[in-house]
Design an enzyme around this catalytic site. Structure first.
Site, PDB file in Angstrom:
ATOM      1  N   HIS A  98       0.864  -1.201  -0.020  1.00  0.00           N
ATOM      2  CA  HIS A  98       0.736   0.470  -0.035  1.00  0.00           C
ATOM      3  C   HIS A  98       0.755   1.310   0.157  1.00  0.00           C
ATOM      4  O   HIS A  98       1.773   1.298   0.966  1.00  0.00           O
ATOM      5  CB  HIS A  98      -0.986   0.023   1.244  1.00  0.00           C
ATOM      6  CG  HIS A  98      -1.874   1.352   1.497  1.00  0.00           C
ATOM      7  ND1 HIS A  98      -2.986   1.383   0.572  1.00  0.00           N
ATOM      8  CD2 HIS A  98      -2.514   2.763   1.679  1.00  0.00           C
ATOM      9  CE1 HIS A  98      -3.158   2.659   0.289  1.00  0.00           C
ATOM     10  NE2 HIS A  98      -2.753   3.115   1.157  1.00  0.00           N
ATOM     11  N   ALA A 106      10.734   3.380  -2.091  1.00  0.00           N
ATOM     12  CA  ALA A 106       9.965   2.366  -0.986  1.00  0.00           C
ATOM     13  C   ALA A 106       9.500   0.643  -1.564  1.00  0.00           C
ATOM     14  O   ALA A 106      10.000   0.461  -1.143  1.00  0.00           O
ATOM     15  CB  ALA A 106       9.117   2.847  -0.151  1.00  0.00           C
TER      16      ALA A 106
HETATM   17  C1  GAR Z   1       1.413   1.084  -6.204  1.00  0.00           C
HETATM   18  O1  GAR Z   1       1.387   2.383  -6.007  1.00  0.00           O
HETATM   19  C2  GAR Z   1       1.134   0.177  -5.223  1.00  0.00           C
HETATM   20  O2  GAR Z   1       1.639   0.211  -3.724  1.00  0.00           O
HETATM   21  C3  GAR Z   1      -0.738   0.863  -4.929  1.00  0.00           C
HETATM   22  O3  GAR Z   1      -0.430   0.521  -6.702  1.00  0.00           O
HETATM   23  C4  GAR Z   1      -0.153   1.226  -7.400  1.00  0.00           C
HETATM   24  C5  GAR Z   1      -0.041   0.032  -8.501  1.00  0.00           C
HETATM   25  O4  GAR Z   1       1.452   0.361  -9.934  1.00  0.00           O
HETATM   26  N1  GAR Z   1      -1.690  -0.118  -4.560  1.00  0.00           N
HETATM   27  C6  GAR Z   1      -3.019   0.596  -4.095  1.00  0.00           C
HETATM   28  O5  GAR Z   1      -2.622   1.179  -4.240  1.00  0.00           O
HETATM   29  C7  GAR Z   1      -3.787  -1.293  -3.066  1.00  0.00           C
HETATM   30  N2  GAR Z   1      -4.595  -0.388  -2.125  1.00  0.00           N
HETATM   31  P1  GAR Z   1       2.010  -1.228 -10.410  1.00  0.00           P
HETATM   32  O6  GAR Z   1       1.164  -1.511 -11.306  1.00  0.00           O
HETATM   33  O7  GAR Z   1       3.013   0.325 -11.276  1.00  0.00           O
HETATM   34  O8  GAR Z   1       2.805  -1.661  -9.197  1.00  0.00           O
END
Ligand code: GAR
Length: 207
Positions: free
Chosen positions: A110, A180
């Site tokens: 998250h 992070a």
């Molecule tokens: C990431 O920032 C993750 O932390 C967030 O979605 C993004 C996905 O990016 N998740 C949430 O908000 C879950 N509540 P990615 O597809 O490039 O990994």
């Protein structure tokens, strides 16, 4: 070897960080057995296939109701026989039956320091928009086990990231990922695969 399945909704940069860490050997004792996306067109499926990982899509839009989708999701996940399910930007609520069946075997990343900016409605870019609106000076990311609540399971790891004065949500999102998320998530998988952590009374402790 821990059989790890990754669930995604978007671009899959966290998925890529996991693939890269396994390939580089900084995550050990892990076999990436499958990637599932709730979105047919996403880049994540391409990332998985490029790495030779079986990739499937399953969209709620293709089902009459949420209950049928939930049943199909659990059945599809079961097919991969995962030991650990990693939610890497998976923006679909995990059905309760799946949380129970895979208790302490589902983890989520998250993009904030839980319990700030989490829960219903806090996902993706929205999390960073809310952090900027509130004017926090420090944000970050959290990896946690998934329980019945939204972003409420035992916390595995957190990392703080500075907010700069001229940040946009997009700039902050990228910094939180780079400083992070892409570090924390592979490390948490490595810790689980190498049996370094345990859950005691709802808290994650080092062994
Ligand atoms: C990431 O920032 C993750 O932390 C967030 O979605 C993004 C996905 O990016 N998740 C949430 O908000 C879950 N509540 P990615 O597809 O490039 O990994």
């Amino acid at each position: 070897m821990l059989r790890v399945m990754v669930l995604v909704s978007g671009g899959g940069t966290n998925l890529q960080a996991i693939i890269d860490a396994v390939e580089a050997g900084s995550v050990t004792n892990v076999k990436l057995v499958g990637v599932l996306s709730n979105n047919k067109t996403v880049k994540s499926l391409e990332r998985a296939r490029n790495a030779g990982i079986p990739a499937v899509s399953l969209s709620p839009k293709d089902f009459a109701d949420r209950a049928s989708f939930n049943d199909a999701l659990l059945a599809k996940v079961d097919e991969f026989e995962p030991d650990l399910i990693v939610l890497a930007g998976f923006l679909v609520a995990i059905p309760e039956a799946m949380v129970h069946k895979y208790s302490n075997r589902i983890i989520n990343i998250h993009p904030s320091l839980i319990p700030s900016f989490c829960g219903v409605g806090y996902y993706g870019l929205k999390v960073h928009e809310k952090a900027l609106e509130r004017g926090v000076k420090v944000t970050g990311a959290t990896v946690h086990f998934v329980n019945e609540g939204m972003d409420e399971g035992p916390i595995i790891a957190q990392k703080a990231v500075a907010v700069e004065e001229d940040d946009t949500a997009e700039v902050l999102q990228r910094r939180v990922m780079e400083q992070a998320e892409w570090i924390l998530l592979p490390k948490a998988i490595d810790d689980i695969a190498n049996d370094r952590i345990q859950v005691v009374d709802g808290k994650v402790l080092k062994k």
